[in-house]
Scaffold this motif. Structure first.
Motif, PDB file in Angstrom:
ATOM      1  N   GLY A 259     -39.162   2.207 -13.641  1.00  0.00           N
ATOM      2  CA  GLY A 259     -38.750   0.947 -13.045  1.00  0.00           C
ATOM      3  C   GLY A 259     -39.409   0.753 -11.692  1.00  0.00           C
ATOM      4  N   GLU A 260     -39.317  -0.472 -11.174  1.00  0.00           N
ATOM      5  CA  GLU A 260     -39.970  -0.740  -9.880  1.00  0.00           C
ATOM      6  C   GLU A 260     -39.357   0.076  -8.760  1.00  0.00           C
ATOM      7  OE1 GLU A 260     -36.347  -3.023  -9.520  1.00  0.00           O
ATOM      8  OE2 GLU A 260     -37.752  -2.763 -11.182  1.00  0.00           O
ATOM      9  N   GLY A 261     -38.096   0.496  -8.911  1.00  0.00           N
ATOM     10  CA  GLY A 261     -37.484   1.334  -7.887  1.00  0.00           C
ATOM     11  C   GLY A 261     -38.165   2.678  -7.761  1.00  0.00           C
ATOM     12  N   ALA A 262     -38.742   3.174  -8.849  1.00  0.00           N
ATOM     13  CA  ALA A 262     -39.431   4.471  -8.814  1.00  0.00           C
ATOM     14  C   ALA A 262     -40.686   4.428  -7.959  1.00  0.00           C
ATOM     15  CB  ALA A 262     -39.784   4.922 -10.224  1.00  0.00           C
ATOM     16  N   SER A 263     -41.218   3.224  -7.709  1.00  0.00           N
ATOM     17  CA  SER A 263     -42.416   3.137  -6.860  1.00  0.00           C
ATOM     18  C   SER A 263     -42.105   3.432  -5.397  1.00  0.00           C
ATOM     19  CB  SER A 263     -43.071   1.754  -6.986  1.00  0.00           C
ATOM     20  OG  SER A 263     -42.265   0.744  -6.397  1.00  0.00           O
ATOM     21  N   SER A 264     -40.820   3.595  -5.084  1.00  0.00           N
ATOM     22  CA  SER A 264     -40.433   4.016  -3.734  1.00  0.00           C
ATOM     23  C   SER A 264     -40.340   5.536  -3.627  1.00  0.00           C
ATOM     24  CB  SER A 264     -39.074   3.400  -3.361  1.00  0.00           C
ATOM     25  OG  SER A 264     -39.151   1.990  -3.311  1.00  0.00           O
ATOM     26  N   GLU A 265     -40.526   6.212  -4.747  1.00  0.00           N
ATOM     27  CA  GLU A 265     -40.451   7.673  -4.764  1.00  0.00           C
ATOM     28  C   GLU A 265     -41.818   8.297  -4.474  1.00  0.00           C
ATOM     29  OE1 GLU A 265     -37.785   9.609  -5.262  1.00  0.00           O
ATOM     30  OE2 GLU A 265     -36.387   7.942  -5.562  1.00  0.00           O
ATOM     31  N   GLY A 266     -41.794   9.448  -3.853  1.00  0.00           N
ATOM     32  CA  GLY A 266     -43.044  10.151  -3.572  1.00  0.00           C
ATOM     33  C   GLY A 266     -43.782  10.549  -4.837  1.00  0.00           C
ATOM     34  N   ASP A 267     -43.039  10.850  -5.902  1.00  0.00           N
ATOM     35  CA  ASP A 267     -43.677  11.231  -7.162  1.00  0.00           C
ATOM     36  C   ASP A 267     -44.603  10.139  -7.677  1.00  0.00           C
ATOM     37  OD1 ASP A 267     -42.597  13.758  -7.417  1.00  0.00           O
ATOM     38  OD2 ASP A 267     -40.809  13.060  -8.464  1.00  0.00           O
ATOM     39  N   PHE A 268     -44.229   8.888  -7.456  1.00  0.00           N
ATOM     40  CA  PHE A 268     -45.059   7.770  -7.907  1.00  0.00           C
ATOM     41  C   PHE A 268     -46.413   7.795  -7.209  1.00  0.00           C
ATOM     42  CE2 PHE A 268     -46.596   3.507  -6.773  1.00  0.00           C
ATOM     43  CZ  PHE A 268     -46.861   2.986  -8.027  1.00  0.00           C
ATOM     44  N   HIS A 269     -46.395   7.929  -5.909  1.00  0.00           N
ATOM     45  CA  HIS A 269     -47.647   7.870  -5.143  1.00  0.00           C
ATOM     46  C   HIS A 269     -48.524   9.091  -5.406  1.00  0.00           C
ATOM     47  CE1 HIS A 269     -46.259   4.323  -2.991  1.00  0.00           C
ATOM     48  NE2 HIS A 269     -45.073   4.906  -2.948  1.00  0.00           N
ATOM     49  N   GLY A 270     -47.908  10.255  -5.502  1.00  0.00           N
ATOM     50  CA  GLY A 270     -48.680  11.440  -5.830  1.00  0.00           C
ATOM     51  C   GLY A 270     -49.321  11.337  -7.202  1.00  0.00           C
ATOM     52  N   ALA A 271     -48.570  10.843  -8.172  1.00  0.00           N
ATOM     53  CA  ALA A 271     -49.086  10.710  -9.532  1.00  0.00           C
ATOM     54  C   ALA A 271     -50.217   9.684  -9.600  1.00  0.00           C
ATOM     55  CB  ALA A 271     -47.958  10.310 -10.482  1.00  0.00           C
ATOM     56  N   MET A 272     -50.055   8.563  -8.915  1.00  0.00           N
ATOM     57  CA  MET A 272     -51.093   7.527  -8.914  1.00  0.00           C
ATOM     58  C   MET A 272     -52.401   8.055  -8.334  1.00  0.00           C
ATOM     59  SD  MET A 272     -50.061   4.421 -10.059  1.00  0.00           S
ATOM     60  CE  MET A 272     -50.839   3.138  -9.071  1.00  0.00           C
ATOM     61  N   ASN A 273     -52.314   8.738  -7.208  1.00  0.00           N
ATOM     62  CA  ASN A 273     -53.525   9.245  -6.572  1.00  0.00           C
ATOM     63  C   ASN A 273     -54.174  10.338  -7.415  1.00  0.00           C
ATOM     64  OD1 ASN A 273     -55.244   9.053  -4.185  1.00  0.00           O
ATOM     65  ND2 ASN A 273     -54.611  11.161  -3.778  1.00  0.00           N
ATOM     66  N   PHE A 274     -53.365  11.238  -7.928  1.00  0.00           N
ATOM     67  CA  PHE A 274     -53.849  12.314  -8.795  1.00  0.00           C
ATOM     68  C   PHE A 274     -54.598  11.728  -9.985  1.00  0.00           C
ATOM     69  CE2 PHE A 274     -52.120  16.154 -11.466  1.00  0.00           C
ATOM     70  CZ  PHE A 274     -53.422  16.639 -11.603  1.00  0.00           C
ATOM     71  N   ALA A 275     -53.994  10.731 -10.636  1.00  0.00           N
ATOM     72  CA  ALA A 275     -54.587  10.129 -11.831  1.00  0.00           C
ATOM     73  C   ALA A 275     -55.897   9.424 -11.518  1.00  0.00           C
ATOM     74  CB  ALA A 275     -53.602   9.152 -12.456  1.00  0.00           C
ATOM     75  N   ALA A 276     -55.935   8.690 -10.396  1.00  0.00           N
ATOM     76  CA  ALA A 276     -57.134   7.927 -10.040  1.00  0.00           C
ATOM     77  C   ALA A 276     -58.289   8.841  -9.660  1.00  0.00           C
ATOM     78  CB  ALA A 276     -56.815   6.959  -8.906  1.00  0.00           C
ATOM     79  N   VAL A 277     -58.011   9.856  -8.857  1.00  0.00           N
ATOM     80  CA  VAL A 277     -59.069  10.749  -8.385  1.00  0.00           C
ATOM     81  C   VAL A 277     -59.646  11.574  -9.537  1.00  0.00           C
ATOM     82  CG1 VAL A 277     -59.555  12.752  -6.927  1.00  0.00           C
ATOM     83  CG2 VAL A 277     -58.200  10.863  -6.027  1.00  0.00           C
ATOM     84  N   LEU A 278     -58.780  12.073 -10.418  1.00  0.00           N
ATOM     85  CA  LEU A 278     -59.243  12.907 -11.527  1.00  0.00           C
ATOM     86  C   LEU A 278     -59.660  12.085 -12.743  1.00  0.00           C
ATOM     87  CD1 LEU A 278     -56.711  15.868 -11.374  1.00  0.00           C
ATOM     88  CD2 LEU A 278     -59.032  15.749 -10.473  1.00  0.00           C
ATOM     89  N   GLU A 279     -59.439  10.774 -12.695  1.00  0.00           N
ATOM     90  CA  GLU A 279     -59.849   9.858 -13.764  1.00  0.00           C
ATOM     91  C   GLU A 279     -59.340  10.339 -15.130  1.00  0.00           C
ATOM     92  OE1 GLU A 279     -64.092   9.777 -13.160  1.00  0.00           O
ATOM     93  OE2 GLU A 279     -63.929   7.983 -11.906  1.00  0.00           O
ATOM     94  N   VAL A 280     -58.025  10.330 -15.256  1.00  0.00           N
ATOM     95  CA  VAL A 280     -57.409  10.805 -16.495  1.00  0.00           C
ATOM     96  C   VAL A 280     -56.860   9.637 -17.309  1.00  0.00           C
ATOM     97  CG1 VAL A 280     -56.840  13.044 -15.501  1.00  0.00           C
ATOM     98  CG2 VAL A 280     -55.184  11.179 -15.345  1.00  0.00           C
ATOM     99  N   PRO A 281     -56.793   9.788 -18.625  1.00  0.00           N
ATOM    100  CA  PRO A 281     -56.319   8.695 -19.495  1.00  0.00           C
ATOM    101  C   PRO A 281     -54.799   8.603 -19.528  1.00  0.00           C
ATOM    102  CG  PRO A 281     -56.912  10.589 -20.830  1.00  0.00           C
ATOM    103  CD  PRO A 281     -57.254  10.950 -19.403  1.00  0.00           C
ATOM    104  N   VAL A 282     -54.234   7.859 -18.593  1.00  0.00           N
ATOM    105  CA  VAL A 282     -52.785   7.693 -18.531  1.00  0.00           C
ATOM    106  C   VAL A 282     -52.461   6.231 -18.256  1.00  0.00           C
ATOM    107  CG1 VAL A 282     -52.784   8.364 -16.085  1.00  0.00           C
ATOM    108  CG2 VAL A 282     -50.645   8.414 -17.382  1.00  0.00           C
ATOM    109  N   LEU A 283     -51.433   5.721 -18.926  1.00  0.00           N
ATOM    110  CA  LEU A 283     -50.950   4.367 -18.687  1.00  0.00           C
ATOM    111  C   LEU A 283     -49.660   4.451 -17.884  1.00  0.00           C
ATOM    112  CD1 LEU A 283     -51.363   2.702 -22.216  1.00  0.00           C
ATOM    113  CD2 LEU A 283     -53.085   3.045 -20.427  1.00  0.00           C
ATOM    114  N   PHE A 284     -49.629   3.800 -16.744  1.00  0.00           N
ATOM    115  CA  PHE A 284     -48.410   3.666 -15.959  1.00  0.00           C
ATOM    116  C   PHE A 284     -47.809   2.302 -16.303  1.00  0.00           C
ATOM    117  CE2 PHE A 284     -51.005   6.560 -13.429  1.00  0.00           C
ATOM    118  CZ  PHE A 284     -50.097   7.527 -13.005  1.00  0.00           C
TER     119      PHE A 284
END
Length: 467
Positions: A259-284
């Motif tokens: 949910g949009e509330g999860a975008s206030s969690e640190g896990d969201f930001h860490g996961a987004m950056n991890f996924a973008a930098v490593l270029e992995v096939p994941v749909l958020f």
């Protein structure tokens, strides 16, 4: 870094490779790339000498030469940037919000010139049947909780299209890391109504052995790891699984819902950056339904929703009408194709509305207006909207509707009766499956618990076996 002598030319910096003139394709698209903004005369920092040299050259050159230098850019460690000679900060948010993709209007009519995904009659009917069954299951399971038959429940009212259309667009071998409002994905993959009921009743057939709250489903067979209550913890897990797919060169992706509330969690930001930098096939896939329990989105963030956060992390993103089944299907289908074929993460913000309460522990009437909820329930209902499209195609009618809802209701009631009549998980399961050899402290705790049950057996539930 050594400071260039005043006599050195700007061309020397280009020759040495520190400064480069862009090729024509980059120059042509330079306006689409937001440059990092710097004051025109920085006084410190590792690149201050280079920028001072730029200032020196400009002041000692003719107007024409200074204009030519606007094409020059510096290859910083973190970005390739052009230069401006005025202080200019980026805006807090774009002047226009990111547009929302949809295929059907609110009345279920195909929008003129809209992109139409390949959806044949069998697929469309199956999606609708699953949406209705999910709606009926939520209604009866919610009532069962209110009757005290199990402790907790969450509905997906208003978000059925996100559940079913997304599941239909994925490969069944793709891993799905869900939150607690995506049972429709499991339903689409073959999780039965009885399996749903077994989990909510925590009976002997519950795959989680009674250790999870109701609606925290999971199925290893269906590539759906067990839901966890803490918000956002599934996001980095999904990225890690996608990285494994990439390393193993498997043509699969992972999908994670939140949910949009999860975008206030640190896990969201860490996961987004991890996924973008490593270029992995994941749909958020973000279900932006307007409220994180009772907190409105306006108190969660100042950005243009969640889709704007994708650009910040260098991730391809899209905003879609989450109440439009065809738009959701088309979006997830296209996103999965890019994620797998190009090994890249995709952020999807699905705009929707949670018609029901957040859970059986919530009264949404305390923080939302009744007429607002009624409007979304009657005028923006994704199930009714899709049904109208099916009827317009000649693929559905009133008789089929009545039969579907009657059959679904009978099947759900049968599943509740069957699951509710079975014994609960045994007491022993409180202490097993954590350690290979049970430690002394747990052995002592089990002994004390059994002693307590023995002294107060009249207060101990009769349907919970001791062994």
């Amino acid at each position: 870094m050594m400071v260039p002598k005043p006599a050195s030319s700007w061309a020397r910096l280009i020759t040495t490779g520190l400064l480069r003139r862009p090729s024509h394709p980059f120059h042509a698209s330079r306006s689409t790339i937001a440059p990092v903004r710097f004051p025109s005369s920085p006084s410190c920092g590792p690149f201050a000498s280079v920028l001072r040299e730029r200032q020196f050259c400009s002041s000692s050159s003719s107007g024409d030469e200074s204009e030519d230098h606007l094409d020059e850019f510096l290859d910083f460690p973190g970005a390739k940037v052009g230069f401006i000679n005025k202080i200019k900060f980026t805006a807090e948010r774009p002047q226009e919000p990111v547009p929302c993709f949809r295929v059907l209007d609110d009345h279920g009519r195909l929008i003129k010139d809209a992109y139409m995904p390949e959806v044949d009659k069998p697929l469309a009917i199956r999606m609708y049947q699953n949406m209705v069954t999910l709606q009926v299951m939520d209604t009866l399971f919610f009532e069962a909780q209110r009757q005290g038959r199990f402790s907790f429940y969450l509905t997906t009212f208003g978000e059925e299209a996100i559940n079913i259309a997304s599941a239909a667009a994925l490969n069944n071998d793709d891993m799905v890391y869900a939150q607690y409002r995506e049972p429709g994905v499991l339903m689409w993959r073959g999780f039965t109504l009885k399996e749903f009921a077994n989990q909510c009743f925590s009976n002997v057939a519950d795959y989680g052995k009674g250790r999870q709250m109701p609606v925290h489903y999971g199925s290893a067979k269906l590539n759906y790891p067990t839901v966890s209550s803490p918000i956002g913890t599934q996001l980095p897990h999904a990225v890690g699984a996608a990285y494994a797919f990439k390393m193993d060169q498997k043509p699969l992706c992972t999908t994670t819902f939140f949910g949009e509330g999860a975008s206030s969690e640190g896990d969201f930001h860490g996961a987004m950056n991890f996924a973008a930098v490593l270029e992995v096939p994941v749909l958020f896939i973000c279900r932006n339904n307007g409220f994180a329990i009772s907190t409105p989105a306006s108190e969660q963030f100042k950005s243009d929703g969640v889709v704007a956060k994708g650009h910040a992390y260098g991730m391809r993103s899209i905003r879609v009408d989450g109440n439009d089944t065809l738009a959701m299907y088309a979006t997830v289908k296209a996103a999965r194709k890019m994620a797998v074929e190009e090994s890249r993460p995709i952020l999807i913000e699905a705009l929707t509305y949670r018609v029901g309460h957040h859970s059986t522990s919530d009264d949404s009437g305390k923080y939302r207006k009744g007429d607002e909820m009624q409007h979304w329930k009657t005028m923006r209902d994704p199930v009714l909207r899709f049904r109208r499209w099916l009827e317009g195609e000649g693929w559905w009618d009133t008789d089929a509707e009545q039969k579907l809802r009657s059959d679904a209701r009978n099947e759900v009631i049968s599943a509740l009766q069957s699951a509710g009549s079975q014994m609960k998980q045994p007491l022993t399961n409180l202490f097993t499956d954590v350690y290979d050899t049970i430690p002394r402290n747990l052995i002592q705790q089990e002994k004390e618990l059994r002693s307590t049950v023995g002294r107060h057996h009249e207060d101990y539930p009769s349907d919970v076996p001791l062994y």
